[in-house]
Structures are given as structure tokens and as C-alpha cells.
Design an enzyme around this catalytic site. Structure first.
Site, PDB file in Angstrom:
ATOM      1  N   HIS A  39      48.682  31.382  47.777  1.00 27.55           N
ATOM      2  CA  HIS A  39      47.820  31.081  46.577  1.00 27.55           C
ATOM      3  C   HIS A  39      48.451  29.336  45.961  1.00 27.55           C
ATOM      4  O   HIS A  39      48.467  29.273  44.741  1.00 27.55           O
ATOM      5  CB  HIS A  39      49.287  32.097  45.565  1.00 27.55           C
ATOM      6  CG  HIS A  39      49.864  33.658  45.606  1.00 27.55           C
ATOM      7  ND1 HIS A  39      49.942  33.908  46.074  1.00 27.55           N
ATOM      8  CD2 HIS A  39      48.786  34.564  44.606  1.00 27.55           C
ATOM      9  CE1 HIS A  39      49.161  35.830  46.110  1.00 27.55           C
ATOM     10  NE2 HIS A  39      48.269  35.229  45.195  1.00 27.55           N
ATOM     11  N   HIS A  79      37.801  43.656  38.548  1.00 25.56           N
ATOM     12  CA  HIS A  79      36.515  43.173  39.273  1.00 25.56           C
ATOM     13  C   HIS A  79      35.897  43.488  40.154  1.00 25.56           C
ATOM     14  O   HIS A  79      36.555  44.755  40.433  1.00 25.56           O
ATOM     15  CB  HIS A  79      37.015  41.689  39.948  1.00 25.56           C
ATOM     16  CG  HIS A  79      37.965  41.707  40.856  1.00 25.56           C
ATOM     17  ND1 HIS A  79      37.832  41.980  42.312  1.00 25.56           N
ATOM     18  CD2 HIS A  79      38.626  41.083  41.033  1.00 25.56           C
ATOM     19  CE1 HIS A  79      38.584  41.808  43.098  1.00 25.56           C
ATOM     20  NE2 HIS A  79      39.558  41.331  42.434  1.00 25.56           N
ATOM     21  N   LYS A 108      35.774  33.178  47.943  1.00 25.98           N
ATOM     22  CA  LYS A 108      36.998  33.874  48.145  1.00 25.98           C
ATOM     23  C   LYS A 108      37.172  34.452  46.762  1.00 25.98           C
ATOM     24  O   LYS A 108      36.776  33.484  45.626  1.00 25.98           O
ATOM     25  CB  LYS A 108      38.454  33.617  48.335  1.00 25.98           C
ATOM     26  CG  LYS A 108      39.286  34.948  48.565  1.00 25.98           C
ATOM     27  CD  LYS A 108      40.818  34.508  49.045  1.00 25.98           C
ATOM     28  CE  LYS A 108      41.789  34.807  48.165  1.00 25.98           C
ATOM     29  NZ  LYS A 108      42.901  34.885  48.026  1.00 25.98           N
ATOM     30  N   CYS A 122      52.821  37.194  45.627  1.00 28.93           N
ATOM     31  CA  CYS A 122      52.462  37.903  45.989  1.00 28.93           C
ATOM     32  C   CYS A 122      53.594  39.061  46.166  1.00 28.93           C
ATOM     33  O   CYS A 122      53.687  39.979  46.883  1.00 28.93           O
ATOM     34  CB  CYS A 122      53.015  37.405  47.773  1.00 28.93           C
ATOM     35  SG  CYS A 122      51.762  36.471  49.233  1.00 28.93           S
ATOM     36  N   LYS A 158      40.456  34.417  40.229  1.00 27.51           N
ATOM     37  CA  LYS A 158      40.215  34.093  38.599  1.00 27.51           C
ATOM     38  C   LYS A 158      40.682  32.401  38.444  1.00 27.51           C
ATOM     39  O   LYS A 158      39.349  32.517  38.303  1.00 27.51           O
ATOM     40  CB  LYS A 158      41.778  34.651  38.386  1.00 27.51           C
ATOM     41  CG  LYS A 158      41.845  34.943  37.047  1.00 27.51           C
ATOM     42  CD  LYS A 158      42.646  35.399  36.401  1.00 27.51           C
ATOM     43  CE  LYS A 158      43.802  36.128  36.570  1.00 27.51           C
ATOM     44  NZ  LYS A 158      45.058  36.612  35.149  1.00 27.51           N
ATOM     45  N   HIS A 178      38.241  46.174  43.073  1.00 20.72           N
ATOM     46  CA  HIS A 178      38.453  46.914  42.746  1.00 20.72           C
ATOM     47  C   HIS A 178      37.925  47.932  42.694  1.00 20.72           C
ATOM     48  O   HIS A 178      37.608  49.499  42.781  1.00 20.72           O
ATOM     49  CB  HIS A 178      39.291  46.297  41.396  1.00 20.72           C
ATOM     50  CG  HIS A 178      40.195  45.333  41.414  1.00 20.72           C
ATOM     51  ND1 HIS A 178      40.105  44.609  40.529  1.00 20.72           N
ATOM     52  CD2 HIS A 178      41.335  44.921  42.098  1.00 20.72           C
ATOM     53  CE1 HIS A 178      41.118  43.715  40.798  1.00 20.72           C
ATOM     54  NE2 HIS A 178      41.787  44.354  41.524  1.00 20.72           N
ATOM     55  N   CYS A 236      52.391  28.703  49.700  1.00 22.88           N
ATOM     56  CA  CYS A 236      52.184  29.371  49.805  1.00 22.88           C
ATOM     57  C   CYS A 236      50.281  29.438  49.924  1.00 22.88           C
ATOM     58  O   CYS A 236      49.904  29.365  49.947  1.00 22.88           O
ATOM     59  CB  CYS A 236      52.104  31.124  48.996  1.00 22.88           C
ATOM     60  SG  CYS A 236      51.187  32.404  49.347  1.00 22.88           S
TER      61      CYS A 236
HETATM   62  O1  ME8 Z   1      47.482  44.333  46.323  1.00 22.85           O
HETATM   63  N1  ME8 Z   1      37.057  43.392  48.336  1.00 22.85           N
HETATM   64  O2  ME8 Z   1      46.698  44.940  43.804  1.00 22.85           O
HETATM   65  P1  ME8 Z   1      45.764  44.415  43.887  1.00 22.85           P
HETATM   66  C1  ME8 Z   1      37.353  43.861  48.583  1.00 22.85           C
HETATM   67  N2  ME8 Z   1      49.114  46.573  43.707  1.00 22.85           N
HETATM   68  N3  ME8 Z   1      38.260  44.801  47.696  1.00 22.85           N
HETATM   69  C2  ME8 Z   1      39.523  44.262  47.053  1.00 22.85           C
HETATM   70  C3  ME8 Z   1      39.210  43.298  46.661  1.00 22.85           C
HETATM   71  C4  ME8 Z   1      37.311  42.211  47.747  1.00 22.85           C
HETATM   72  N4  ME8 Z   1      37.708  40.601  47.198  1.00 22.85           N
HETATM   73  N5  ME8 Z   1      40.271  42.227  45.804  1.00 22.85           N
HETATM   74  C5  ME8 Z   1      40.817  43.619  45.696  1.00 22.85           C
HETATM   75  C6  ME8 Z   1      48.067  45.312  44.638  1.00 22.85           C
HETATM   76  N6  ME8 Z   1      39.950  44.774  46.020  1.00 22.85           N
HETATM   77  C7  ME8 Z   1      48.762  46.229  44.513  1.00 22.85           C
HETATM   78  C8  ME8 Z   1      48.717  47.180  45.525  1.00 22.85           C
HETATM   79  S1  ME8 Z   1      49.211  50.646  46.217  1.00 22.85           S
HETATM   80  C9  ME8 Z   1      50.761  51.198  46.105  1.00 22.85           C
HETATM   81  C10 ME8 Z   1      49.303  48.334  44.895  1.00 22.85           C
HETATM   82  C11 ME8 Z   1      40.653  45.622  46.277  1.00 22.85           C
HETATM   83  O3  ME8 Z   1      45.074  44.382  42.468  1.00 22.85           O
HETATM   84  C12 ME8 Z   1      41.337  46.356  47.403  1.00 22.85           C
HETATM   85  O4  ME8 Z   1      41.340  47.550  47.124  1.00 22.85           O
HETATM   86  O5  ME8 Z   1      45.270  42.766  44.215  1.00 22.85           O
HETATM   87  C13 ME8 Z   1      42.303  45.877  47.769  1.00 22.85           C
HETATM   88  O6  ME8 Z   1      43.316  46.979  48.037  1.00 22.85           O
HETATM   89  C14 ME8 Z   1      43.213  45.892  46.072  1.00 22.85           C
HETATM   90  O7  ME8 Z   1      42.005  46.092  45.541  1.00 22.85           O
HETATM   91  C15 ME8 Z   1      44.417  45.225  45.857  1.00 22.85           C
HETATM   92  O8  ME8 Z   1      44.197  45.251  44.460  1.00 22.85           O
END
Ligand code: ME8
Length: 639
Positions: free
Chosen positions: A153, A19, A303, A136, A306, A22, A150
Site C-alpha cells: 500500500h 473490477h 498491477k 491490508c 485504483k 473480482h 507497507c
Molecule cells: O481480500 N487478479 O477482498 P478483495 C485476479 N475481503 N483476481 C483478483 C485480482 C486480480 N488482479 N484482484 C482481486 C479481500 N481479485 C477480502 C476477502 S474472503 C473471506 C475476504 C479477486 O476485495 C481474487 O478473488 O481484496 C482475490 O482473492 C479477491 O478478488 C480479493 O478481493
């Protein structure tokens, strides 16, 4: 020579679709990398996917697929989305790859034999009994629960009792604190640095390094019944991609001797700013130089999730605006580091204003005039044109300023300064009115104005290349420029364009978009349904309507429909550009009392600043301004 630079994004969970959250982090990383490459700095960009853990195993089961088949599928959706956004990563790391497994096992072996400064084992085994949130992927305390669930979630955590290996985090916290306080490991922005230091001040327990029952993971090399905890697995991706287990030379270059920058949002602060440095210290590896934790987006005040179905898919934005404009729009919503609410219906307005009107229009009008007046060839420069020295000065210093903004993560400032130059050039073009000069036989001056504008366009094509790589190459092709001069060095020299080089104009680089069509997300689910367009009374209350008296009116050169008005709105006098000239010639509108929207952001129309908008009723070709009876004074508020 500056150190090579190594920039990473988080690796994203594969149980979600990509999304705009990311996409945002990944586009920011791409922008930074491309900027560093423009300055000839050796740069490496890593992104990827986080594929292990019970959450993924559950999603695979629900989809009726094996874990790896499920991962292969979703990984492809990330790769496709990133290709659609022209992201130029050097390495896409998957935690299910052999390369990564080797790397995780190598660091675990190292930690297993390591001792803390006081001689204790870094890893020890113990029984863990407690609550675990699969969402988490972490243990959670009773204190953190809200109504037994939680808070993130909205699910009751599982109660677990199992043997785990633990990492002695407490032994490393004093050192980490010192490194953060002295900025040897920079945590940015400052607010996030305070947050981490605050966490260190609390009682943080050691963290669990393995899970007994999670089978979808990397087995510990010293206990095959245990899998590496997903965060230990995931964080290690950063060294895997640098070559920790399989390419010592690359690892030395990018990690040990390079400048390492981890980008992410603030949601994963604890893992990156505490667990990861502790693991690296214990494994005797260098720490990253910088962690930048940007803000979190909400969508229309909610927020993004999904279950709410309000995630904006970057592919839908690309279908509506194209890859480059999507990158531009996402990068310019908020300063990096600040939380913000994304409103998809604003994208089209901003696209039309910044890209179609300001930048696109500058290119179209300048190049069309070169084609018509200069035989399609870059004219010769000509000095002594009013306003030219100022424009040159603004242009010449821009590359250095923009790059300095980028080095300090001021992404919106770097972009905003270039757009300000585009607006100043539109104003220069309007003020100098080159279309008059041809008729007056002043061809040198006409050529000089067009040359200067082409030069600005060339510089802009370099400085916005990291933001919009494809469109900037399109603009460079219009000016017959190849990639040999696509670097910051050449953005610092004015008068670099070769007179006589061919220019060609085919179609607008940023065609206007119908705002209603885009905001309804006809290309996808950017926004949906009429309901979304209904205003809340409080939203309408934000619009400030005032009675205004038109003091002066004149036509805008070269624009048949536009009038430049000086109006009195009671509290001050202002200039407004209004598209009413066909219905209200200057003589007719002068002295009229009209209604103006007084609290709009200033806009630049045809290079002229406009601060406000007149209300008018329109049907077909008929247009009538909303007017006010004489006895109400200018400035009266309308509610
Ligand atoms: O946490 N606004 O993966 P994830 C801005 N796999 N950025 C956002 C966002 C939002 N609403 N939502 C997601 C994980 N992001 C782990 C990480 S790293 C060693 C492991 C972006 O798929 C942002 O960069 O939940 C956030 O830190 C990341 O997606 C979390 O991705």
C-alpha cells in the site's frame, strides 16, 4: 449420489469498485456451479461483500456518509455488476447482516470456551504492540517493510499498542500440515500447496482475533469493547451462508455433508489455508475439501489498482461485448491458476475469431441452409457421409471430457475442447460442401450433413451453457429446444434432435465487432487514447516478416473473396487463406513473391486452417500486395 457441492468466492471489500479480478473469480464459480447443475448435482453458490473494518470506516467518512449508507451504496455496485454478468449465485452474504453477526458471535463463543488438545485455552488476551497496515487490515512486521512502508500500500503503517485477544494458531499447525499433505484438505494448484507448507515451516505467531479501537465491526460476545478482527469476521461468512447460526438442516447438508470448495486468488492464501482451517478445527467443524487459488491479473503489464486508474470495469466489457462474451473472454485468457497480463485490445480480435467467426458463423450458415433447403425444419439424419463418424465420436465423448476437466479445475481445457469441435464442424461443413448437393439432387446427403451440424450445435449449446448461458439459450431457441434437455446426459447422445422440428434464423448470435472501436473502449474505459496504440520497438520486433513464394492458389468454395494458397517461406511450406481473390485471381498470384507475417497463431477461416498473413496496401476498393524483387529467395527475413 454425489455429495451436494458448495462453492464460494471471497467476499469483496466494499471500499473498491468491482473490477475484472473480482469478476473473474465470480465467473469461474458460476461456471463450475452451472456445470455441476447440468449433471444434476445439488449445488450452492455463495458470494458477497466484506464490509467491516477501519478501511471501510475511513472510506465512508471520506464520502461523507455513515458506514452503513456507504456500504449499501457499494454493495449495490457489486450486485449490479454481477447481474450484468448473469451470475447465478444462491446467496449474497453481507457481513453487516444480522444473520452474519449471529454466526460470528456463535463461532467466537465456541472458540472462547474451546481448549487445545494439550488443554490450553484457544483464545487468550494479551497486549499487542506493533505496526498495523490498514490497507491490508493486518499487523505487519518491521522485516516486511520496504523503505519504512507497507510494500503493497506504499504507506507507513500505524504503531499500535492495545489489548487484543489472540488465537493459538501454533496449536493447530501440525494437524493442518498433515491434512494438507494428505490432501484431506486439497490446496490447488500444487505450487500453492507448496507455498502453504513452506509457510507452516516458518515461525508463525498466533494471530490477533480482535481489535480494540476499531468500532466498525462485530463486538466480541465476551468483551463488548473489542471488535472481531475483520479476517475472523470475513472468513466466517462461509459458514454463515451455509446456515451455521440459523438453519441447522441446511448447514448439515451443505457444510457438514457437502463438498466445500473455496475459490480465490493467491493473494489471500495465508488467511484461507491456515487461519480458517485452524478456526474450524478449534470450533470442531468440518474443513473445506478444496481451496483453489487462481492467478493474479495485471493489466498491460501493471498491477491493477485504483490509484493507477487501470482497473477494467466488467460493466464496460459487458457494454462492448455483452454479458456472455465477457464471461467467455475472461475465462479463456489464461489457464486457471496461472498469472497473466490482460490486454484489453486483444479482446475484440478474440471475440471475432472464436465467437463471431467460428461459433456464430457455424450457427448462421447451417441454420440458413436448413431454412432455405429444408423448409425451415430439422432434416432427417443420414449415415454414410464421409467424416461423419469421426465428428460423431468427437461430439459424443465431449461431455464426459469437459466435465472431467471441470472437476479438475481445467477451465480453459473444457472450453477449448468445445471450440475445437466447433472448428472441426466448420471444416466438415466446408469439406462436404452441402451447397453443391442441392443442385445435384442429393437431398438426403444434404439433409444428413445439415442434421449432423445441427446436432453438434445442440451439444455445444449444452456444454457452453455454463460459460455463456444467455447465448446458448438463444441458440437452443433457434433449434426449438427448451430447458428439459439442457443437461449433460443429453449432450452424450447423438441423433437426439427430432427431425421435423422448426428452426428459425433471425440475426447472427455473435455479430462481428469493429476491432478498433472495441479496443478504444468506446463503451467505456476498456482502453483509452491513441497513445495506447503506439508500439514499443521491442513489440514491433516480435513480428516475423518473411519473403514467401506462392506455389499454388485456388479459390475457397463458397467464399468469393478468399484464396487458399500454398506458400514456401524458406523454412517450410504452409497454407494461408488470403482475402485477395477479387484482386488476384489464382493464375495471377501463383509464382509471386510476397511478404508474409510468419509467426501468427494459426487461425481457422471458413473451416480451413491458415498459418500466416500476407501484407497488402489498401485504399478504398484498391488492393495491392507487397511484393519482393526476384533476387531475394523465399524465407529471407524482413526487418
Ligand atoms: O481480500 N487478479 O477482498 P478483495 C485476479 N475481503 N483476481 C483478483 C485480482 C486480480 N488482479 N484482484 C482481486 C479481500 N481479485 C477480502 C476477502 S474472503 C473471506 C475476504 C479477486 O476485495 C481474487 O478473488 O481484496 C482475490 O482473492 C479477491 O478478488 C480479493 O478481493
Amino acid at each position: 449420489m454425489p455429495k451436494p457441492i458448495y462453492i464460494t468466492t471471497p467476499i469483496y471489500y466494499v471500499n473498491d469498485r468491482p473490477h475484472i479480478g473480482h469478476a473473474y473469480t465470480t465467473i469461474v464459480a458460476d461456471l463450475l456451479i452451472r456445470y455441476h447443475r447440468l449433471s444434476n448435482r445439488d449445488a450452492y453458490f455463495v458470494t458477497g461483500t466484506d464490509e467491516h473494518g477501519s478501511k471501510v470506516a475511513e472510506a465512508a467518512e471520506a464520502a461523507g456518509l455513515s458506514e452503513i449508507a456507504f456500504c449499501d451504496q457499494t454493495v449495490q455496485t457489486f450486485k449490479t455488476a454481477w447481474d450484468n454478468l448473469s451470475l447465478s449465485y444462491d446467496c449474497f452474504i453481507r457481513t453487516t447482516s444480522d444473520r452474519h453477526k449471529q454466526s460470528v458471535q456463535k463461532i467466537l463463543e465456541k472458540l472462547h470456551t474451546a481448549k487445545t488438545d494439550s488443554g490450553e485455552e484457544v483464545i487468550y488476551s494479551d497486549f499487542y504492540e506493533g505496526l498495523y497496515c490498514t490497507g491490508c487490515e493486518k499487523f505487519i512486521t518491521e522485516k516486511e517493510l520496504v523503505d519504512g512502508q507497507c510494500p503493497h500500500h506504499k504507506k507507513e503503517p500505524e504503531r499500535l499498542k492495545e489489548k487484543n485477544y489472540f488465537f493459538r494458531l501454533s496449536a493447530y499447525l501440525p494437524k493442518i500440515k498433515e491434512l494438507i499433505e494428505t490432501d484431506q484438505m486439497q490446496i490447488l494448484p500444487e505450487e500453492r500447496k507448496r507455498e502453504v507448507l513452506g509457510l507452516i515451516g516458518q515461525e508463525l505467531g498466533d494471530f490477533s482475533l480482535s481489535r480494540e479501537r476499531v468500532k466498525w465491526g462485530i463486538p466480541l460476545p465476551f468483551d463488548q469493547d473489542q471488535s472481531a478482527y475483520v479476517w475472523v469476521d470475513a472468513l466466517s461468512n462461509y459458514i454463515t451462508a451455509a446456515g451455521y447460526a440459523d438453519d441447522p438442516e441446511a448447514f448439515e447438508k451443505w457444510w457438514t455433508k457437502g463438498e466445500v470448495i473455496h475459490l480465490m486468488a493467491k493473494d489471500i492464501l495465508k488467511f484461507h489455508c491456515l487461519y480458517w482451517p485452524a478456526m474450524l478445527l478449534a470450533a470442531d467443524l468440518k474443513l473445506p475439501e478444496t481451496m483453489f487459488l487462481h492467478g493474479f491479473f495485471t493489466v498491460d503489464g501493471e498491477k491493477m489498482s485504483k490509484s493507477l486508474g487501470n482497473q477494467i470495469d466488467p460493466n464496460d466489457m459487458v457494454a462492448t461485448y455483452g454479458a456472455d462474451a465477457t464471461r467467455y473472454l475472461l475465462l479463456t485468457q489464461f489457464p486457471l491458476g496461472v498469472d497473466g497480463d490482460v490486454q484489453a485490445k486483444r479482446f475484440a480480435t478474440q471475440y471475432n475469431s472464436d465467437l463471431a467467426n467460428d461459433l456464430g458463423n457455424l450457427v448462421s450458415r447451417v441454420i440458413k441452409m436448413v431454412v432455405v433447403n429444408c423448409d425451415g425444419k430439422i432434416p432427417s439424419p443420414f449415415r454414410g457421409i464421409e467424416g461423419l463418424d469421426e465428428l460423431m465420436a468427437q461430439t459424443e465423448e465431449l461431455a464426459e471430457h469437459s466435465y472431467s476437466h471441470i472437476k479438475h479445475f481445467r477451465v480453459t481445457n473444457a472450453i477449448g475442447d468445445v471450440i475445437a469441435l466447433v472448428r472441426a464442424t466448420n471444416k466438415f461443413f466446408n469439406d462436404r460442401a452441402p451447397w453443391k448437393l442441392g443442385k445435384e439432387g442429393k437431398t438426403d446427403e444434404l439433409g444428413g450433413i445439415l442434421y449432423a451440424c445441427c446436432e453438434v450445435i445442440r451439444v455445444v449449446s449444452i456444454l457452453l451453457y455454463p460459460v455463456m448461458p444467455n447465448k446458448m439459450k438463444e441458440i437452443r431457441a433457434i433449434l426449438s429446444l427448451d430447458d428439459s434437455t439442457l443437461n449433460l446426459q443429453s449432450a452424450q447422445t447423438f441423433f437426439d434432435l427430432k427431425p421435423g422440428a422448426a428452426v428459425s434464423f433471425d440475426q447472427p448470435v455473435f455479430p462481428r465487432i469493429k476491432e478498433e472501436k472495441a479496443s478504444r473502449g468506446e463503451a467505456g474505459n476498456v482502453a483509452s487514447g491513441d497513445e495506447d496504440n503506439l508500439l514499443d520497438i521491442s513489440e514491433f520486433g516480435k513480428v516475423e516478416l518473411r519473403v514467401a513464394e506462392v506455389l499454388q492458389a485456388e479459390r475457397v468454395e463458397g467464399a468469393d473473396r478468399l484464396l487458399k494458397l500454398q506458400i514456401d517461406i524458406g523454412i517450410e511450406k504452409r497454407q494461408v487463406i488470403a482475402g485477395v481473390a477479387e484482386h488476384y485471381p489464382p493464375d495471377k498470384i501463383r509464382g509471386m513473391k510476397v511478404v508474409v507475417v510468419a509467426n501468427l497463431k494459426p487461425a481457422t477461416i471458413r473451416g480451413v486452417e491458415s498459418r500466416g498473413m500476407l501484407l497488402a496496401a489498401k485504399k478504398g476498393k484498391k488492393l495491392t500486395l507487397v511484393t519482393i524483387a526476384d533476387d531475394l529467395p523465399a524465407g529471407a527475413k524482413i526487418s
